[in-house]
Design an enzyme around this catalytic site. Structure first.
Site, PDB file in Angstrom:
ATOM      1  N   GLU A  30      32.694  71.227  46.771  1.00 50.23           N
ATOM      2  CA  GLU A  30      34.007  70.871  47.312  1.00 50.23           C
ATOM      3  C   GLU A  30      33.991  71.081  48.823  1.00 50.23           C
ATOM      4  O   GLU A  30      33.285  71.972  49.331  1.00 50.23           O
ATOM      5  CB  GLU A  30      35.097  71.767  46.671  1.00 50.23           C
ATOM      6  CG  GLU A  30      36.491  71.484  47.234  1.00 50.23           C
ATOM      7  CD  GLU A  30      37.634  72.120  46.435  1.00 50.23           C
ATOM      8  OE1 GLU A  30      37.355  72.865  45.480  1.00 50.23           O
ATOM      9  OE2 GLU A  30      38.792  71.862  46.781  1.00 50.23           O
ATOM     10  N   ASN A  75      40.936  71.007  44.672  1.00 54.42           N
ATOM     11  CA  ASN A  75      42.236  70.813  45.308  1.00 54.42           C
ATOM     12  C   ASN A  75      42.131  69.914  46.546  1.00 54.42           C
ATOM     13  O   ASN A  75      43.073  69.204  46.898  1.00 54.42           O
ATOM     14  CB  ASN A  75      42.841  72.163  45.698  1.00 54.42           C
ATOM     15  CG  ASN A  75      43.116  73.045  44.485  1.00 54.42           C
ATOM     16  OD1 ASN A  75      43.225  72.561  43.357  1.00 54.42           O
ATOM     17  ND2 ASN A  75      43.231  74.353  44.702  1.00 54.42           N
ATOM     18  N   ASN A 175      42.473  65.841  40.145  1.00 53.27           N
ATOM     19  CA  ASN A 175      42.094  67.234  39.920  1.00 53.27           C
ATOM     20  C   ASN A 175      43.329  68.084  39.634  1.00 53.27           C
ATOM     21  O   ASN A 175      44.309  68.018  40.388  1.00 53.27           O
ATOM     22  CB  ASN A 175      41.400  67.805  41.164  1.00 53.27           C
ATOM     23  CG  ASN A 175      41.105  69.295  41.028  1.00 53.27           C
ATOM     24  OD1 ASN A 175      40.236  69.689  40.255  1.00 53.27           O
ATOM     25  ND2 ASN A 175      41.840  70.128  41.765  1.00 53.27           N
ATOM     26  N   GLU A 176      43.287  68.856  38.565  1.00 56.37           N
ATOM     27  CA  GLU A 176      44.322  69.857  38.247  1.00 56.37           C
ATOM     28  C   GLU A 176      45.729  69.348  38.550  1.00 56.37           C
ATOM     29  O   GLU A 176      46.521  70.025  39.223  1.00 56.37           O
ATOM     30  CB  GLU A 176      44.057  71.169  39.001  1.00 56.37           C
ATOM     31  CG  GLU A 176      42.814  71.867  38.514  1.00 56.37           C
ATOM     32  CD  GLU A 176      42.645  73.290  39.029  1.00 56.37           C
ATOM     33  OE1 GLU A 176      43.366  73.720  39.947  1.00 56.37           O
ATOM     34  OE2 GLU A 176      41.753  73.996  38.506  1.00 56.37           O
ATOM     35  N   TYR A 247      38.537  80.509  35.068  1.00 61.38           N
ATOM     36  CA  TYR A 247      37.890  81.511  35.912  1.00 61.38           C
ATOM     37  C   TYR A 247      38.245  82.889  35.363  1.00 61.38           C
ATOM     38  O   TYR A 247      39.366  83.098  34.901  1.00 61.38           O
ATOM     39  CB  TYR A 247      38.396  81.415  37.356  1.00 61.38           C
ATOM     40  CG  TYR A 247      38.014  80.124  38.048  1.00 61.38           C
ATOM     41  CD1 TYR A 247      36.760  79.979  38.618  1.00 61.38           C
ATOM     42  CD2 TYR A 247      38.906  79.058  38.123  1.00 61.38           C
ATOM     43  CE1 TYR A 247      36.394  78.794  39.267  1.00 61.38           C
ATOM     44  CE2 TYR A 247      38.558  77.870  38.762  1.00 61.38           C
ATOM     45  CZ  TYR A 247      37.299  77.745  39.337  1.00 61.38           C
ATOM     46  OH  TYR A 247      36.942  76.580  39.967  1.00 61.38           O
ATOM     47  N   GLU A 295      35.169  73.014  35.789  1.00 56.75           N
ATOM     48  CA  GLU A 295      35.218  74.176  36.697  1.00 56.75           C
ATOM     49  C   GLU A 295      35.181  75.422  35.831  1.00 56.75           C
ATOM     50  O   GLU A 295      36.091  75.643  35.023  1.00 56.75           O
ATOM     51  CB  GLU A 295      36.500  74.188  37.542  1.00 56.75           C
ATOM     52  CG  GLU A 295      36.479  73.180  38.662  1.00 56.75           C
ATOM     53  CD  GLU A 295      37.662  73.310  39.615  1.00 56.75           C
ATOM     54  OE1 GLU A 295      38.141  74.452  39.851  1.00 56.75           O
ATOM     55  OE2 GLU A 295      38.108  72.261  40.115  1.00 56.75           O
ATOM     56  N   GLN A 354      31.401  77.226  42.344  1.00 53.21           N
ATOM     57  CA  GLN A 354      30.859  76.048  42.962  1.00 53.21           C
ATOM     58  C   GLN A 354      29.376  76.264  43.212  1.00 53.21           C
ATOM     59  O   GLN A 354      28.824  77.212  42.655  1.00 53.21           O
ATOM     60  CB  GLN A 354      31.634  75.765  44.241  1.00 53.21           C
ATOM     61  CG  GLN A 354      33.124  75.512  43.927  1.00 53.21           C
ATOM     62  CD  GLN A 354      33.939  74.957  45.071  1.00 53.21           C
ATOM     63  OE1 GLN A 354      33.445  74.763  46.164  1.00 53.21           O
ATOM     64  NE2 GLN A 354      35.233  74.693  44.828  1.00 53.21           N
TER      65      GLN A 354
HETATM   66  O1  AHR Z   1      36.995  75.950  42.695  1.00 56.36           O
HETATM   67  C1  AHR Z   1      38.057  76.375  43.493  1.00 56.36           C
HETATM   68  C2  AHR Z   1      39.375  75.699  43.149  1.00 56.36           C
HETATM   69  O2  AHR Z   1      39.795  76.125  41.879  1.00 56.36           O
HETATM   70  C3  AHR Z   1      39.380  74.197  43.046  1.00 56.36           C
HETATM   71  O3  AHR Z   1      39.566  73.569  44.260  1.00 56.36           O
HETATM   72  C4  AHR Z   1      40.548  73.934  42.140  1.00 56.36           C
HETATM   73  O4  AHR Z   1      40.398  72.757  41.392  1.00 56.36           O
HETATM   74  C5  AHR Z   1      40.656  75.177  41.299  1.00 56.36           C
HETATM   75  O5  AHR Z   1      41.949  75.662  41.257  1.00 56.36           O
END
Ligand code: AHR
Length: 504
Positions: A30, A75, A175-176, A247, A295, A354
């Site tokens: 990203e 994002n 994305n999201e 995450y 992700e 990432q």
């Molecule tokens: O990977 C970091 C961020 O986490 C990304 O930009 C977003 O898609 C997610 O919230």
């Protein structure tokens, strides 16, 4: 006789989960912090090649074994104008990146990304902006990168030095979009319709594109599951995958729950599968939607272990999200990989978020070296040895109680059979922080009879990590004592450890 405190499972090649799609070992680049600038791209670095890519980093990425690489966000993509990042570098505008409050110089863009992906032997997974933009701009990008020539956009690509089409097949529709933080955030109805319209139009240009619709940005979102159901009602027949993001991080004084994070990952996957299949049943469709876990990682978003945040906004490529991972993080990370493999029948794509510097397995210093974080090792081993058929592993394990997930198995494991060689690799995590865990695996009709290698990641110091000053503090070591007798693999897993046991 074996000790009562022993974990066991049986392998039988007749009982399988599914074939691993190589794209399960994908990653994510990203425009965020130093992932691109001074991460993969640093023209002034002594190791930079003719394209400004750091060859030391390229080598580590090849060693890591990543396949699909998602780009340019995240994002970031939700306010990105792809046209800014192509053409003569001196003409490219500087723009505000609203997602991370930085200034984007656009020195690196789509064509540079495709060259980078080719050099590391990966597949580009391109996200389109469905935040501030829509169908028209997605089509323009698709035409620019993929149409052979003879139109304004494809000829523009040729004029930019890329006469051959890039042939990008895999696309993320935004994305999201469920997240209120997302620029251009939408309701499930709004997004579902936009995703369907974009997918339909992109398929008009090329019926063979592979499309990923946005699922929830986490299973704790209030809209989780209803979001997926509504979005898929709109675009079930038009897309191939729905995305999942998650995450984890160690919450203070609760390492046992942290070590059991994959319990949550597996439940998340199973709920998304159930939701997809519910919609498929309702629509009387024979088609099956697969999962793109595009992700996943450990990310210290706050608290004492979070990476420092620069106090200045709108800087260029500041140090953002540069988490330093411990051995404990790496063991949990390995367990997350096991969770993905255990669901390889439906999780066809997964992207470690990432790749470099930003919550990443590879770190760099501007003008200086690049090194491997602790999480590098489980990923590299899984990508190297986790290709083939996942065997159905049902463990019988001693258990313990965690605050967040209740009773959990101390053993988390999977096994992958390489169809060419017949070799089997067992991936196993011992979640017990203080005691070793004896493991017995009945090898059934697998035909394997000897241990080729037992690689372990563990450390007397659970907080040990690799840093610029000490880049090789944590590396895997060889396990001791694993062996096969009478068709049974016997091995002792060190306390809090990630294990790769290769059998031939
Ligand atoms: O990977 C970091 C961020 O986490 C990304 O930009 C977003 O898609 C997610 O919230």
């Amino acid at each position: 006789m074996s000790a009562p405190h022993t974990a066991r499972f049986t392998l039988d090649p007749a009982f399988t989960v599914g074939t691993v799609d190589p794209r399960l070992f994908g990653s994510f680049v990203e425009h965020l912090g130093r992932c691109v600038y001074t991460g993969i791209f640093e023209p002034d670095h002594p190791a930079a090649d003719e394209d400004g890519l750091r060859t030391d980093v390229l080598e580590l990425i090849r060693e890591l074994g990543v396949t699909a690489i998602r780009y340019p966000g995240g994002n970031f993509v939700s306010n990105y104008r792809w046209e800014d990042g192509v053409g003569p570098v001196e003409d490219r505008p500087r723009r505000l990146d609203l997602a991370w409050k930085t200034t984007e110089t656009n020195r690196f863009g789509t064509n540079e990304f495709v060259s980078f992906v080719r050099k590391v032997g990966g597949e580009a997974m391109m996200a389109v902006n469905l935040g501030t933009r829509g169908v028209a701009e997605a089509l323009e990008l698709q035409e620019y990168v993929n149409h052979p020539g003879g139109t304004e956009l494809s000829d523009r690509r040729a004029a930019h030095g890329h006469p051959d089409p890039h042939g990008i097949r895999l696309w993320c529709l935004g994305n999201e979009m469920d997240g209120p933080w997302q620029t251009g955030h939408k309701t499930a109805e709004e997004y579902g319709r936009l995703a369907a319209e974009t997918a339909r139009a992109m398929r008009q240009m090329d019926k063979d594109v592979e499309l990923v619709a946005c699922g929830s940005s986490g299973s704790s979102m209030d809209t989780f599951a209803s979001w997926e159901a509504t979005v898929l009602e709109h675009c079930y027949d038009l897309v191939d995958h729905i995305s999942l993001h998650s995450y984890y991080y160690e919450q203070e004084d609760d390492r046992d729950s942290f070590l059991a994070s994959a319990v949550d990952t597996e439940a998340f996957i199973e709920k998304v599968v159930a939701t997809c299949d519910h919609v498929g049943a309702r629509l009387k469709s024979k088609k099956r939607i697969n999962l793109s876990f595009d992700e996943w990682n450990i990310w210290y978003m706050g608290g004492p272990k979070a990476a420092p945040v620069p106090d200045q906004e709108w800087g260029e490529a500041p140090r953002l999200l540069e988490d330093n991972y411990t051995v404990t993080d790496a063991v949990v990370f390995g367990s997350l990989l096991i969770a993905l493999l255990r669901h390889a029948d439906r999780v066809r794509i997964a992207c470690l978020a990432q790749l470099v510097n930003v919550i990443a397995p590879i770190m760099t210093e501007p003008g200086g070296p690049a090194w491997r974080q602790t999480t590098f090792f489980p990923f590299a081993a899984a990508s190297r040895h986790g290709r083939g058929t996942v065997l159905d592993v049902r463990v019988d394990s001693p258990r313990h109680t965690t605050a967040r997930y209740g009773e959990v198995d101390l053993l988390h494991a999977t096994a992958v059979r390489d169809e060419e060689s017949g070799g089997v690799t067992v991936f196993a995590v011992n979640r017990d922080r203080t005691a070793a865990l004896p493991l017995e695996v009945a090898l059934g009709g697998t035909g394997v009879s000897r241990v080729v290698e037992h690689e372990v990641l563990s450390d007397a110091d659970p907080d040990a990590s690799n840093t610029l000053a000490d880049p090789e503090r944590v590396v895997p070591h060889a396990g001791e004592g694993a062996g096969v007798a009478d068709g049974v693999l016997r091995v002792t897993l060190e306390p809090m450890s990630w294990n790769v046991i290769r059998l031939a």
